[in-house]
Motif scaffolding. Structure first.
Motif: not given
Length: 153
Positions: A105-124
Motif C-alpha cells: 500500500h502506498a504510504q506517503g512517498q513509500g510503501t507499507r507491506m503487510e505479510i501474513v503467514w499461517c503455516v504448520c510443520s512436521g519437523r520436530l
C-alpha cells in the motif's frame, strides 16, 4: 491484523498447530518498485540475509530460510493470487506448509507491506521451538526489511 483474505491452515496428523505470523514493513520506494522486488522471489537472496531462493518449476520458487535458532527450513511457495502491484497470495509446501499473503500500500512517498503467514510443520525442531517461533520469525523478517530498504535506495 487478521485480514479478510487470511486462509487458516489446519494441521495434518504429525504437524504442529498452525503458526500465525504477521509482519509490517515500510520501505522508501513507490509501490510499483517495491512490488517488482517482491515478485522477483528468486532475487530475494540478493537482499534478504538468511534467505536463499531459486526458481522452481512453473511459478514455484524454492526457499531455504536460515532460522536464528540454528536450523534451516526448506520449502516451496507458489502464488495462487496475483493482483499487481498490491496483493499476492501463495501456498507453501515442505518444512512449512500453509498459506501466506503479501500486500503493498502506498504510504506517503513509500510503501507499507503487510505479510501474513499461517503455516504448520512436521519437523520436530520447528515444533519444539514454538515458544521462540515469534522471536525467530521476527528476527528473520527484520533482516528482510532492512535488506529490501537498502536494495531499493
Amino acid at each position: 491484523m487478521a485480514s479478510a483474505d487470511h486462509h487458516h491452515t489446519v494441521a495434518r496428523p504429525g504437524e504442529s498447530r498452525a503458526f500465525h505470523f504477521e509482519s509490517r514493513w515500510l520501505v522508501d520506494a513507490r509501490v510499483d518498485r517495491a512490488w517488482e522486488a517482491l515478485v522477483d522471489v528468486a532475487g530475494w537472496s540478493d537482499w534478504w540475509p538468511g534467505v536463499r531462493a531459486r526458481a522452481g518449476a512453473g511459478r514455484r520458487v524454492s526457499l531455504v530460510a536460515l532460522s536464528p535458532l540454528g536450523f534451516s527450513l526448506a520449502f516451496e511457495v507458489e502464488p495462487t493470487v496475483v493482483e499487481p502491484p498490491h496483493r499476492t497470495e501463495f501456498v507453501a509446501e515442505g518444512d512449512l506448509r500453509g498459506h501466506g499473503s503479501w500486500t503493498c500500500h502506498a504510504q506517503g512517498q513509500g510503501t507499507r507491506m503487510e505479510i501474513v503467514w499461517c503455516v504448520c510443520s512436521g519437523r520436530l525442531p520447528i515444533r519444539f521451538s514454538r515458544p521462540l517461533a515469534s522471536w525467530a520469525h521476527g528476527a528473520l523478517m527484520r533482516r528482510g526489511e532492512r535488506g529490501l530498504r537498502a536494495a531499493l535506495r
